[in-house]
Design a protein around this motif. Structure first.
Motif, short mmCIF file in Angstrom:
data_model
loop_
_atom_site.label_atom_id
_atom_site.label_comp_id
_atom_site.label_asym_id
_atom_site.label_seq_id
_atom_site.Cartn_x
_atom_site.Cartn_y
_atom_site.Cartn_z
N ALA A 30 3.82 -4.66 -7.38
CA ALA A 30 3.75 -5.15 -6.00
C ALA A 30 2.91 -6.42 -5.94
CB ALA A 30 3.15 -4.09 -5.08
N THR A 31 3.28 -7.30 -5.03
CA THR A 31 2.49 -8.49 -4.77
C THR A 31 1.34 -8.13 -3.83
OG1 THR A 31 3.78 -9.12 -2.83
CG2 THR A 31 4.56 -9.95 -4.98
N THR A 32 0.42 -9.06 -3.66
CA THR A 32 -0.68 -8.86 -2.72
C THR A 32 -0.13 -8.64 -1.31
OG1 THR A 32 -2.03 -10.31 -4.09
CG2 THR A 32 -2.85 -9.83 -1.89
N MET A 33 0.91 -9.40 -0.95
CA MET A 33 1.50 -9.28 0.38
C MET A 33 2.12 -7.89 0.56
SD MET A 33 1.98 -10.53 3.33
CE MET A 33 1.79 -12.29 3.28
N HIS A 34 2.83 -7.39 -0.45
CA HIS A 34 3.39 -6.03 -0.37
C HIS A 34 2.28 -5.01 -0.12
CE1 HIS A 34 7.01 -7.38 -2.95
NE2 HIS A 34 7.46 -7.13 -1.75
N ILE A 35 1.20 -5.14 -0.87
CA ILE A 35 0.10 -4.18 -0.77
C ILE A 35 -0.55 -4.25 0.60
CG2 ILE A 35 -2.19 -3.59 -1.68
CD1 ILE A 35 -1.04 -4.59 -4.46
N CYS A 36 -0.78 -5.46 1.08
CA CYS A 36 -1.38 -5.63 2.41
C CYS A 36 -0.50 -5.01 3.49
CB CYS A 36 -1.64 -7.11 2.68
SG CYS A 36 -2.54 -7.44 4.20
N ARG A 37 0.80 -5.28 3.43
CA ARG A 37 1.73 -4.72 4.43
C ARG A 37 1.80 -3.21 4.33
NH1 ARG A 37 6.74 -7.32 2.93
NH2 ARG A 37 7.70 -5.68 4.15
N ALA A 38 1.89 -2.68 3.11
CA ALA A 38 1.99 -1.23 2.92
C ALA A 38 0.73 -0.52 3.42
CB ALA A 38 2.22 -0.90 1.45
N SER A 39 -0.40 -1.20 3.36
CA SER A 39 -1.65 -0.56 3.76
C SER A 39 -1.67 -0.15 5.23
CB SER A 39 -2.85 -1.46 3.44
OG SER A 39 -2.99 -2.50 4.38
N ALA A 40 -0.78 -0.69 6.02
CA ALA A 40 -0.69 -0.29 7.44
C ALA A 40 -0.37 1.20 7.57
CB ALA A 40 0.35 -1.13 8.16
N ALA A 41 0.18 1.81 6.52
CA ALA A 41 0.52 3.23 6.55
C ALA A 41 -0.58 4.10 5.93
CB ALA A 41 1.85 3.47 5.81
N TRP A 42 -1.68 3.49 5.51
CA TRP A 42 -2.75 4.22 4.83
C TRP A 42 -3.83 4.67 5.80
CZ3 TRP A 42 -3.58 0.10 0.44
CH2 TRP A 42 -2.41 0.02 -0.32
N ARG A 43 -4.73 5.50 5.30
CA ARG A 43 -5.84 6.00 6.11
C ARG A 43 -6.70 4.86 6.63
NH1 ARG A 43 -7.44 10.16 1.36
NH2 ARG A 43 -6.24 8.64 0.23
N GLN A 44 -6.87 3.83 5.79
CA GLN A 44 -7.73 2.70 6.17
C GLN A 44 -7.03 1.41 5.71
OE1 GLN A 44 -11.51 2.77 4.17
NE2 GLN A 44 -12.47 1.44 5.68
N PRO A 45 -6.25 0.78 6.60
CA PRO A 45 -5.50 -0.42 6.22
C PRO A 45 -6.41 -1.61 5.90
CG PRO A 45 -4.80 0.40 8.37
CD PRO A 45 -6.01 1.18 7.97
N PHE A 46 -5.89 -2.55 5.14
CA PHE A 46 -6.60 -3.80 4.92
C PHE A 46 -6.48 -4.63 6.19
CE2 PHE A 46 -5.76 -2.85 0.39
CZ PHE A 46 -7.05 -3.00 -0.09
N ALA A 47 -7.57 -5.28 6.58
CA ALA A 47 -7.59 -6.08 7.79
C ALA A 47 -6.91 -7.43 7.61
CB ALA A 47 -9.03 -6.28 8.27
#
Length: 160
Positions: A30-47
């Motif tokens: 995954a790219t950084t952008m993929h990871i940042c976008r996917a984090s919206a579904a996590w317990r604590q997303p990246f800001a």
């Protein structure tokens, strides 16, 4: 110079880091952008994308993830993608002797697979975000090349 083992101890993994490792396990790259976008579904997303990049840098230095370049046919680097390391995988599954799901799971991908893997990761991100918006939990996800479906005498290996 500190050993990899001691530097791993310097990074205390947070719940979001385990979500990130799990995402890299599911997507395989995954790219950084993929990871940042996917984090919206996590317990604590990246800001922000910047915070995602900083955390990936720390995890990379600690040996939990590895960064590889996307290269054009002429060798020009057009960006980077991340993959788990064996140490990151073992931390994720909580087994110090766990073996890779496939032989090349942690290896740099072949240049011919860049587009396929990038789009597959896009589908995974979209699926995870859509499921999260509808309060659906994605469980028992099998990454690319790890699931086998037998159809008669034929073995099928779906992307994910």
């Amino acid at each position: 110079m500190a050993s990899k083992k001691s530097s791993r101890k310097q990074v205390q993994l947070q719940p979001r880091d385990y979500d990130l490792l799990d995402f890299l396990y599911c997507a395989t790259s995954a790219t950084t952008m993929h990871i940042c976008r996917a984090s919206a579904a996590w317990r604590q997303p990246f800001a922000s994308l910047d915070r995602t990049q900083r955390r990936l840098k720390a995890l990379r230095r600690a040996g939990w993830v590895r960064r590889y370049p996307y290269r054009t046919a002429s060798g020009l680097i057009t960006g980077y993608y991340y993959k788990l390391t064996i140490a990151g995988y073992r931390e994720l599954v909580q087994d110090t002797h766990a073996q890779p799901p496939t032989q090349r799971f942690f290896a740099q991908m072949a240049e011919g697979n860049y587009r396929h893997d990038w789009y597959l990761t896009e589908v995974i991100v979209h699926t995870l975000l859509s499921a999260q918006r509808r309060s659906i939990r994605v469980a028992n996800f099998r990454p690319q090349g790890t699931a086998v479906i037998q159809h008669g005498e034929e073995l099928l290996r779906p992307d994910a």
